[in-house]
Scaffold this active site. Structure first.
Site: not given
Ligand code: AHR
Length: 503
Positions: A173, A292
């Site tokens: 990210e 994610e």
């Molecule tokens: O999964 C929780 C968080 O969400 C992770 O650390 C991050 O990559 C995202 O913002």
């Protein structure tokens, strides 16, 4: 009762399902690692300190790949802190989540755990506070057979064989202002390209994932992907996507339509990948790693109370409702409908932290979202059929016209099975689904699994771990080449068809 029609054709396919679509994610965050997968003092621990109860549920899910060690955590991480004798490992102020990291688990323990869980690690390198040199050293430590400083260090730490980690994320990210070492697209693109180039010199067999956007609503979405991939086209194999949904008000119908947004997100990123391919006169497709994804909102308020610099506190411990499971089902259907482009998926996360599996001192249990993920992981293999859905629609506040029915069919030629995954988003009425089984003669209903409850807000807890669990319906039939099935109002359905040889 509403009616919906589904049409599939054996030869009209989307693409093959990559088994890595059913991956997950473990971050050094909250109780994911400590108390989740590792807790030497627990009665559930095995000889290496790993929780056996968690391992059993992870194996049940058949997770093929698990991303590690973050997440936001990785952007401040020094991997060297987590290797070697445990008593010599430093505790650190962990800035991403404002807690204390003890480093009692590091990459070697994680690789061991993966072996026990039957999965492959997907490793992320720190491109927040670090760069080319440390990524190179880490890869050498993990994958080089021996005879060099870092591979010999691994051996000295008791791991004679290389870990052979194939899948690597170039940071996490990096478009997000919350990220340690946040970068502009241009800054990240240069760093990712140079890091990736060097990593492939160390081990040309690895695959690399560049950071895409942290969500469709990021202000830099689109231009970020175009800039990064333009620079990294020759270096990387995948671009990441992250997407979480939450119900911010009482509007369940709107919440359940959120997968429409994921559909748009995937289509847009695929289009940008193709634009860059065209611009480079390239032959290779950049594929998508949705590394994610989940529902995430229940724990937001509680997380504001977390004591700073505490060790593995309860963080991001969403307790998932039945309606969350329906949305997770719709998200899985959406990913499958894009199986030609989405090759990797990581349900974020796996244990305790926005997770399908929870642990306590008394054991481990399955959250509601465990089930749609389990069913897809078990039965969603083979070739995705282009699934035409004719369904009545409703007006969802943020998403426009939303079909009541989300549906996809997957054909496993080898096993002679077709599996239909379907969510009936109608909150009141049952739905009659008919599906023409063109070119699937001899297929019969093997079973119809259903997840349904009258209470959208029902949850599984330590005290009532089976409040929500799947059941079976016996009303689905195939007659004259047409499948007919009744889908209860608000339900997740898995209709398994198998070929029965005529005698
Ligand atoms: O999964 C929780 C968080 O969400 C992770 O650390 C991050 O990559 C995202 O913002």
């Amino acid at each position: 009762m509403k009616k919906a029609q589904v049409i599939v054709d054996r030869d009209y396919i989307v693409g093959g399902v990559d088994k890595r679509l059913y991956g997950s994610f473990i971050e050094h965050l909250g109780r994911a690692v400590y108390e989740g997968i590792y807790q030497p003092e627990s009665p559930f621990a095995d000889g290496e300190g790993f929780r056996r109860d968690t391992l059993a549920l992870v194996r049940e899910l058949r997770v093929p790949v698990v991303r590690y060690p973050g997440g936001n955590f990785v952007s401040g991480y020094r991997w060297e802190d987590g290797v070697g004798p445990k008593e010599a490992r430093p505790a650190r102020a962990e800035l991403a989540w404002q807690v204390t990291e003890t480093n009692q688990v590091g990459l070697n323990e994680f690789a061991r755990w993966c072996k026990k869980a039957g999965c492959e690690p997907m490793m992320a390198v720190n491109l927040g506070t670090r760069g080319v040199e440390d990524a190179k050293n880490l890869l050498e430590y993990c994958n080089f057979p021996g005879g060099t400083k870092y591979s010999d260090l691994r051996k000295a730490h008791g791991y004679a064989e290389p870990h052979g980690i194939k899948l690597w994320c170039l940071g996490n990210e990096m478009d997000g202002p919350w990220q340690i070492g946040h970068k502009t697209a241009e800054e990240y693109a240069r760093l990712a390209h140079e890091t990736g180039r060097v990593m492939k010199w160390v081990d040309p067999t690895i695959e690399l994932v560049a950071c895409g956007s942290s969500g469709l609503t990021m202000p830099t979405f689109g231009s970020w992907e175009a800039t990064v991939l333009d620079e990294c086209y020759d270096t990387v194999d995948y671009v990441s996507m992250h997407q979480y949904y939450g119900k911010r008000d009482g509007d369940s119908a709107n919440f359940l339509a959120s997968a429409l947004d994921l559909d748009r997100f995937i289509a847009s990123v695929a289009a940008i990948c193709d634009y860059v391919k065209g611009k480079h006169h390239g032959k290779k497709d950049i594929q998508l790693s949705l590394d994610e994804w989940n529902v995430w909102y229940h724990s937001n308020e509680a997380d504001k109370q977390v004591e700073k610099w505490s060790k593995h506190p309860h963080q991001l411990e969403d307790v998932y409702t039945f309606e969350d499971a329906l949305l997770v089902g719709s998200m899985l259907i959406t990913m499958l409908r894009h199986a030609d482009r989405v090759k990797i998926g990581c349900l974020a996360q796996l244990v305790n932290v926005i997770a399908p599996i929870m642990t306590s001192d008394t054991g481990a249990w399955r959250q509601t979202i465990f089930y749609p993920f389990l069913h897809c992981s078990l039965y969603g293999h083979g070739t995705v059929l282009n699934t035409i859905v004719r369904s009545p629609v409703y007006e969802a506040r943020d998403h426009g016209d939303a079909p009541y029915l989300d549906c996809v069919a997957v054909h496993d030629e080898e096993k002679g099975e077709v599996t239909v995954f379907a969510v009936n988003k109608d909150l009141a009425e049952d739905m009659l689904l008919t599906m023409e089984l063109r070119q699937f003669p001899g297929y019969h209903v093997k079973e119809h699994i259903v997840l349904h409850d009258d209470d959208l807000l029902a949850v599984n807890t330590e005290k009532a771990p089976d409040r929500i669990r799947p059941g079976y319906l016996d009303t689905a039939t195939v007659a004259d080449g047409v499948l007919t099935a009744k889908l209860p109002g608000k339900s997740w359905n898995v209709i398994r068809l198998e070929r029965v040889e005529e005698r």
